[in-house]
Design a protein around this motif. Structure first.
Motif, PDB file in Angstrom:
ATOM      1  N   PHE A 101      18.729 -60.071  41.101  1.00 30.49           N
ATOM      2  CA  PHE A 101      19.503 -58.996  40.848  1.00 30.49           C
ATOM      3  C   PHE A 101      19.529 -57.825  39.711  1.00 30.49           C
ATOM      4  N   PRO A 102      19.309 -58.383  38.213  1.00 29.99           N
ATOM      5  CA  PRO A 102      19.602 -57.989  36.835  1.00 29.99           C
ATOM      6  C   PRO A 102      18.021 -56.747  36.920  1.00 29.99           C
ATOM      7  N   PHE A 103      16.662 -57.477  37.572  1.00 28.95           N
ATOM      8  CA  PHE A 103      15.723 -56.493  37.959  1.00 28.95           C
ATOM      9  C   PHE A 103      15.549 -55.156  38.286  1.00 28.95           C
ATOM     10  N   SER A 104      16.349 -55.343  39.554  1.00 29.40           N
ATOM     11  CA  SER A 104      16.829 -53.676  39.908  1.00 29.40           C
ATOM     12  C   SER A 104      18.196 -53.057  38.842  1.00 29.40           C
ATOM     13  N   THR A 105      19.315 -53.929  38.285  1.00 29.83           N
ATOM     14  CA  THR A 105      19.972 -52.760  37.769  1.00 29.83           C
ATOM     15  C   THR A 105      19.246 -52.179  36.444  1.00 29.83           C
ATOM     16  N   ALA A 106      17.870 -53.580  35.540  1.00 33.58           N
ATOM     17  CA  ALA A 106      17.220 -52.863  34.792  1.00 33.58           C
ATOM     18  C   ALA A 106      16.117 -51.921  34.784  1.00 33.58           C
ATOM     19  N   CYS A 107      16.237 -51.661  36.307  1.00 34.53           N
ATOM     20  CA  CYS A 107      15.115 -50.566  36.678  1.00 34.53           C
ATOM     21  C   CYS A 107      16.132 -49.047  36.932  1.00 34.53           C
ATOM     22  N   MET A 108      17.299 -49.650  37.602  1.00 33.27           N
ATOM     23  CA  MET A 108      18.282 -48.592  37.494  1.00 33.27           C
ATOM     24  C   MET A 108      18.872 -47.709  35.907  1.00 33.27           C
ATOM     25  N   ALA A 109      18.730 -48.961  35.344  1.00 33.57           N
ATOM     26  CA  ALA A 109      19.248 -48.435  33.807  1.00 33.57           C
ATOM     27  C   ALA A 109      17.762 -47.168  32.974  1.00 33.57           C
ATOM     28  N   VAL A 110      16.989 -47.803  33.582  1.00 35.41           N
ATOM     29  CA  VAL A 110      15.341 -46.591  32.894  1.00 35.41           C
ATOM     30  C   VAL A 110      16.357 -45.340  33.597  1.00 35.41           C
ATOM     31  N   ALA A 111      16.115 -45.321  35.142  1.00 35.39           N
ATOM     32  CA  ALA A 111      16.189 -44.245  35.972  1.00 35.39           C
ATOM     33  C   ALA A 111      17.266 -43.216  35.677  1.00 35.39           C
ATOM     34  N   LEU A 112      18.259 -43.833  35.636  1.00 37.47           N
ATOM     35  CA  LEU A 112      19.547 -43.042  35.127  1.00 37.47           C
ATOM     36  C   LEU A 112      19.239 -42.357  33.644  1.00 37.47           C
ATOM     37  N   LEU A 113      19.012 -43.647  32.766  1.00 40.55           N
ATOM     38  CA  LEU A 113      19.003 -43.131  30.846  1.00 40.55           C
ATOM     39  C   LEU A 113      17.910 -41.416  31.061  1.00 40.55           C
ATOM     40  N   LEU A 114      16.392 -41.853  31.885  1.00 43.12           N
ATOM     41  CA  LEU A 114      15.938 -40.321  31.856  1.00 43.12           C
ATOM     42  C   LEU A 114      15.700 -39.252  32.850  1.00 43.12           C
ATOM     43  N   GLY A 115      16.468 -40.252  34.173  1.00 43.45           N
ATOM     44  CA  GLY A 115      17.240 -38.899  34.839  1.00 43.45           C
ATOM     45  C   GLY A 115      18.116 -38.489  35.207  1.00 43.45           C
ATOM     46  N   ILE A 116      19.736 -38.917  34.963  1.00 43.32           N
ATOM     47  CA  ILE A 116      20.706 -38.347  34.002  1.00 43.32           C
ATOM     48  C   ILE A 116      20.435 -36.913  33.252  1.00 43.32           C
ATOM     49  N   GLY A 117      19.985 -37.993  31.660  1.00 42.38           N
ATOM     50  CA  GLY A 117      19.205 -37.573  30.957  1.00 42.38           C
ATOM     51  C   GLY A 117      18.828 -35.687  30.539  1.00 42.38           C
ATOM     52  N   GLY A 118      17.661 -35.990  31.887  1.00 39.94           N
ATOM     53  CA  GLY A 118      16.799 -34.794  32.071  1.00 39.94           C
ATOM     54  C   GLY A 118      17.719 -34.308  33.039  1.00 39.94           C
ATOM     55  N   ALA A 119      18.630 -34.480  33.788  1.00 37.03           N
ATOM     56  CA  ALA A 119      19.387 -33.388  34.732  1.00 37.03           C
ATOM     57  C   ALA A 119      19.679 -32.707  33.564  1.00 37.03           C
ATOM     58  N   SER A 120      21.380 -33.577  32.749  1.00 34.46           N
ATOM     59  CA  SER A 120      22.094 -32.617  31.954  1.00 34.46           C
ATOM     60  C   SER A 120      21.711 -32.211  31.557  1.00 34.46           C
ATOM     61  N   CYS A 121      20.732 -32.221  30.925  1.00 37.75           N
ATOM     62  CA  CYS A 121      19.877 -31.190  29.916  1.00 37.75           C
ATOM     63  C   CYS A 121      19.557 -30.468  30.451  1.00 37.75           C
ATOM     64  N   PHE A 122      19.322 -30.597  31.675  1.00 38.45           N
ATOM     65  CA  PHE A 122      18.043 -29.105  32.140  1.00 38.45           C
ATOM     66  C   PHE A 122      19.457 -28.243  32.464  1.00 38.45           C
ATOM     67  N   ASN A 123      20.815 -29.191  33.255  1.00 38.15           N
ATOM     68  CA  ASN A 123      21.544 -27.865  33.475  1.00 38.15           C
ATOM     69  C   ASN A 123      22.352 -27.365  32.218  1.00 38.15           C
ATOM     70  N   LEU A 124      22.178 -27.920  31.220  1.00 41.31           N
ATOM     71  CA  LEU A 124      23.363 -27.040  30.083  1.00 41.31           C
ATOM     72  C   LEU A 124      22.676 -26.337  28.869  1.00 41.31           C
ATOM     73  N   THR A 125      21.400 -26.440  29.307  1.00 40.26           N
ATOM     74  CA  THR A 125      20.009 -24.932  29.208  1.00 40.26           C
ATOM     75  C   THR A 125      20.457 -24.825  29.774  1.00 40.26           C
ATOM     76  N   LEU A 126      19.906 -24.519  31.379  1.00 42.20           N
ATOM     77  CA  LEU A 126      20.216 -23.709  31.724  1.00 42.20           C
ATOM     78  C   LEU A 126      22.450 -22.464  32.079  1.00 42.20           C
ATOM     79  N   GLY A 127      22.989 -23.122  31.499  1.00 41.31           N
ATOM     80  CA  GLY A 127      23.646 -23.558  31.546  1.00 41.31           C
ATOM     81  C   GLY A 127      24.507 -22.340  29.742  1.00 41.31           C
TER      82      GLY A 127
END
Length: 461
Positions: A59-85
């Protein structure tokens, strides 16, 4: 602001926006959790206790993958929406494109590291000798799906930020349904065991990732070009800083899982339960709880575009309304889960196969005590995501670490020295209460500051 008038995030009903963004986000997060749950269900029926323990070790392998996905996914999405705002549509596209590129690159790197150091990593994660071959068989296949898992999860946040939460839901749901059907065929039909479950998971992830890539060709908010996907250090740095809180939360879960596995193995061997049964039970309990946690995380992620855009547009009342709506909904869902875990723990365990009397004895105890404060668990992740959404990553990172790193691990080390394996069981509720108190305190002071900003804005207009 012109952007505020044009973008529904700035004027539409917050409740309706929450429904639009949170429901697909919840389904997407549930699908991610169900990938592991479905594997465990079929493995429990087709392979047995060793197979269940192996999926917990992996399970830690999947959790590590999720960590990277959220780092870049949520980070990118938040920056995208903040910039649009803020009305900077031209710059927003670079956050989306750079996030996608780094998701792919990081997935390939994690997959390679896993395959090269597989056996040492599994032993480090707490695998007993008897369970190790099952874990090796499973991860050798699932590792090839890591790039697709990371792209699907992280890319889904970018798609949602573009105003297409339903497409994110379709993407995740398609892979999950395919995984479930193939699990039944490969594990129960063809009797392929761990390899069959792993292959079903990877195929589902590949299909979901393809859907994300196809969507990017028809991005709605901005026209993505090749230039947007070329990595730029400052852009990636900003994405990572904003996504750090969500990433740390997942990394903390992975670290806790590793320490927990080793503790269960050690203190289980000193108890009547042995070293395998606590591992298998805890794996099931943690993954069932991940269903609830996924709903809460989905709620938090559903608020992200609303909070980011309106904070950038200085519409603080809408930011607060989105936050408190998520807290109220998450609390209600968590209360239902609490009742289920207290009333039907043995029945839930039975879904994942049979076991000895001691297996069910420990599993029931773990369910009822370890998850006793499940109804408080919604506060910390929703508040952590809130800080990330409004561009305060340091607060988000700190809060994301409170439950797992600051409270859970120290008690996980200390309590078993006094109470044996029961000390592990009591660590969960103590960490939940303390992290909830910290989250409420931090949110209170930040909202008070936001009220001052709102008053200053009103005075200047």
């Amino acid at each position: 602001m012109e952007t505020e008038k044009q973008n529904p995030l700035g004027y539409a009903s917050v409740t309706k926006l929450m429904l639009k963004f949170a429901i697909p986000s919840i389904i997407g997060m549930l699908v991610s959790a169900l990938y592991n749950i479905v594997d465990q269900l079929f493995i429990g029926q087709g392979v047995g206790t060793n197979g269940n323990a192996a999926t917990n070790i992996a399970f830690p392998f999947s959790t590590a993958c999720m960590a990277v996905a959220l780092l870049l996914g949520i980070g990118g999405a938040s920056c995208f929406n903040l910039t649009l705002g803020r009305g900077d549509k031209k710059r927003a596209g670079y956050f989306a494109g750079n996030a996608i590129t780094m998701l792919i690159v990081s997935g390939v790197i994690i997959s390679a590291i896993t395959l090269i150091f597989l056996t040492p990593l599994l032993k480090f994660f707490g695998s007993p000798a008897e369970v190790l071959p099952y874990a090796q068989e499973y991860v050798r296949v699932t590792a090839f799906g890591f790039p697709f898992l990371i792209l699907t999860t992280g890319g889904g946040h970018i798609v949602r930020a573009d105003g297409s939460p339903t497409m994110t839901m379709i993407c995740n749901l398609t892979g999950a349904i395919l995984n479930t059907v193939l699990d039944a065929l490969f594990v129960l039909g063809f009797k392929w065991g761990m390899t069959g479950a792993a292959a079903a998971t990877v195929i589902g992830q590949v299909v979901s990732a393809i859907i994300v890539l196809l969507y990017l060709r028809h991005f709605k908010t901005v026209d993505l070009t090749a230039a947007h996907f070329k990595p730029h250090f400052a852009t990636v740095k900003r994405i990572a800083s904003i996504g750090m809180a969500s990433c740390f939360n997942q990394l903390a879960i992975a670290i806790v899982q590793i320490v927990l596995n080793n503790s269960l193995k050690h203190y289980g061997a000193l108890s009547v339960y042995g070293d395998k049964e606590p591992l298998a039970c805890a794996g099931i309990v943690m993954k069932v709880n991940m269903i609830v946690f996924s709903i809460v995380i989905g709620l938090a992620q559903g608020t992200q575009p609303i909070e980011s855009f309106n904070y950038g547009a200085r519409r603080y009342s809408r930011v607060k309304k989105a936050y408190f709506l998520a807290i109220a909904t998450g609390g209600a869902i968590s209360l239902v889960a609490f009742a289920m875990f207290q009333l039907f723990p043995r029945q839930i365990l039975s879904l994942f196969g049979t076991g000895s009397d001691t297996y069910f004895e420990f599993g029931v105890k773990f369910f009822r005590i370890f998850l006793f404060f499940t109804w408080l668990n919604c506060i910390q992740p929703i508040t952590s995501t809130f800080f990330t959404s409004i561009g305060k990553p340091i607060k988000g990172v700190f809060l994301s670490m409170t439950r797992q790193m600051i409270f859970f691990i120290p008690f996980l080390v200390i309590l078993p020295l006094i109470f044996g394996i029961d000390g592990i069981v009591y660590t969960g509720p103590i960490a939940d209460v303390l992290s909830g108190i910290v989250a409420v305190t931090m949110a209170f002071f930040d909202f008070r500051q936001m009220n001052k900003l709102a008053a200053e804005k009103g005075a200047s207009e």
